[in-house]
Design an enzyme around this catalytic site. Structure first.
Site, PDB file in Angstrom:
ATOM      1  N   CYS A  13      42.314 -50.050  40.977  1.00  0.00           N
ATOM      2  CA  CYS A  13      41.196 -48.697  41.771  1.00  0.00           C
ATOM      3  C   CYS A  13      40.253 -49.845  41.824  1.00  0.00           C
ATOM      4  O   CYS A  13      39.679 -50.631  43.106  1.00  0.00           O
ATOM      5  CB  CYS A  13      41.472 -47.601  41.094  1.00  0.00           C
ATOM      6  SG  CYS A  13      40.961 -46.222  41.656  1.00  0.00           S
ATOM      7  N   ASP A  22      49.260 -44.265  50.285  1.00  0.00           N
ATOM      8  CA  ASP A  22      47.609 -44.564  50.511  1.00  0.00           C
ATOM      9  C   ASP A  22      46.753 -44.429  51.308  1.00  0.00           C
ATOM     10  O   ASP A  22      47.365 -44.901  52.360  1.00  0.00           O
ATOM     11  CB  ASP A  22      47.568 -45.332  49.425  1.00  0.00           C
ATOM     12  CG  ASP A  22      45.483 -45.855  48.719  1.00  0.00           C
ATOM     13  OD1 ASP A  22      45.145 -44.902  48.514  1.00  0.00           O
ATOM     14  OD2 ASP A  22      45.622 -46.309  47.782  1.00  0.00           O
ATOM     15  N   HIS A  77      48.181 -44.056  46.100  1.00  0.00           N
ATOM     16  CA  HIS A  77      47.431 -44.595  44.835  1.00  0.00           C
ATOM     17  C   HIS A  77      47.706 -44.438  43.353  1.00  0.00           C
ATOM     18  O   HIS A  77      48.604 -43.554  42.994  1.00  0.00           O
ATOM     19  CB  HIS A  77      46.361 -44.178  45.261  1.00  0.00           C
ATOM     20  CG  HIS A  77      44.874 -45.009  44.501  1.00  0.00           C
ATOM     21  ND1 HIS A  77      44.451 -45.680  45.619  1.00  0.00           N
ATOM     22  CD2 HIS A  77      44.089 -44.443  44.041  1.00  0.00           C
ATOM     23  CE1 HIS A  77      43.187 -46.165  45.231  1.00  0.00           C
ATOM     24  NE2 HIS A  77      42.886 -45.661  43.950  1.00  0.00           N
TER      25      HIS A  77
END
Lengths: 247, 89
Positions: free
Chosen positions: A123, A183, A215
């Site tokens: 991330c 994502d 994600h």
């Protein structure tokens, strides 16, 4: 091969000489091996990230996860520290680079180090892993769904998370990118732009995008977890670090 | 993704945290990954008192629809309150 390991809290000098708290996991087997810097996500130096750090040691690597929020909230619970760091504006890129360089130096000085060090981040940590690969002496880097390596953040975002794609020429090591096809940040279009930039710059890289994942598909404690993508992703990570972090 | 977007709002009041009541001086609002809620992203609010350390915090992680309803309820409640009581506060 899953091996025995030891894990503990340590401190190393990071940006500005500040002592940075970190979680060190290392195999009990003292054979020379590579090191891995594990970069946590915005929710912080949490249990899930420390578990991943142990996983690298179980697979034979010296692994260190710096607490990037050490300065904002020393000794605080990880979620409280993340909240304090967010309220203070987040981690400036320059400070992160200093901490990553300190972590690499710490790993290389360990008795079992073979001198090779890589980074991995998830991330926001994926973006920071890419940033480290452009600025720190690393031998391999993994970017797991890092947003804003490519693309302009929406209005109102802090300046320190500007795009990094124009720094692609500075990339110092091979890059592995693991992304989710569902994502939006980064979107498949974003990763295609990065892929083109890396190709144009002649940089070694390997990207994999999992169509059935979005994600944070590695996060076992979140609904975004996608076991098949994560399982394949881990295999890619072991193969990649196996190639680039062996002496 | 980690959205990075954060709004800091100065407030004054009290909150009840892990160690009991404390004076709240700041609220941080953001839409991002939760720590605990079973969702990819939530509307998060931290009611904090930075002078008392990072642990002086009351945190909530709310689903976006519920958060919007809550925000509207707060505005409606303030609009409906007798004006004299608002100024007395």
């Amino acid at each position: 091969m899953i091996g025995d390991l030891r894990a503990e809290t340590i401190h190393f000098p990071g940006a500005g000489g500040d002592l940075v708290e970190a979680y060190l996991a290392q195999p009990l087997d003292a054979r020379p091996t590579g090191g891995v810097i594990v970069v946590h996500h915005m929710p912080g130096y949490d249990e899930g990230t420390l578990e991943m750090t142990r996983r690298f040691a179980a697979h034979g690597y010296l692994a260190v996860c710096p607490n990037l929020y050490t300065r904002e909230a020393p000794g605080a619970d990880p979620d409280d520290a993340a909240a304090a760091a967010r309220a203070a504006g987040g981690v400036p890129d320059e400070r992160f680079i200093g901490d990553a360089a300190g972590a690499a130096a710490y790993l290389r000085a360990l008795p079992a180090a073979n001198g090779r060090v890589g980074s991995i981040g998830y991330c926001s940590g994926g973006r920071q892993s890419f940033l480290a690969a452009c600025t720190v002496d690393l031998d391999a880097a993994v970017d797991c769904y890092g947003a804003f390596v490519v693309g302009t953040p929406p209005e109102g975002f802090p300046l320190q998370v500007g795009p990094l794609v124009d720094r692609v020429g500075d990339l110092r090591c091979p890059l592995l990118g693991l992304f989710g096809g569902e994502d939006s940040y980064p979107s498949p279009a974003d990763t295609a732009v990065l892929e083109q930039a890396l190709t144009a710059a002649g940089k070694p890289f390997e990207f994999h995008t999992y169509d059935d994942a979005g994600h944070a598909f590695f996060a076992t404690d979140r609904p975004s977890y996608r076991p098949m993508a994560a399982k394949d992703g881990w295999q890619r990570i072991w193969a990649f670090f196996g190639r680039h972090l062996s002496a | 993704m980690c959205t990075y977007q954060t709004t800091n709002v100065p407030v004054s009041g009290s909150g009840k945290g892990a160690s009991g009541w404390f004076p709240v001086t700041a609220a941080t609002v953001y839409f991002d990954h939760p720590v605990d809620a079973p969702a990819g992203h939530t509307l998060n609010i931290d009611f904090r008192n930075p002078d008392r350390g990072a642990a002086a915090r009351v945190a909530v992680e709310l689903d976006p629809a519920g958060a919007r309803e809550l925000a509207e309820a707060i505005l409606a409640m303030l609009s409906a309150a007798p004006p004299a009581l608002l100024t007395e506060a």
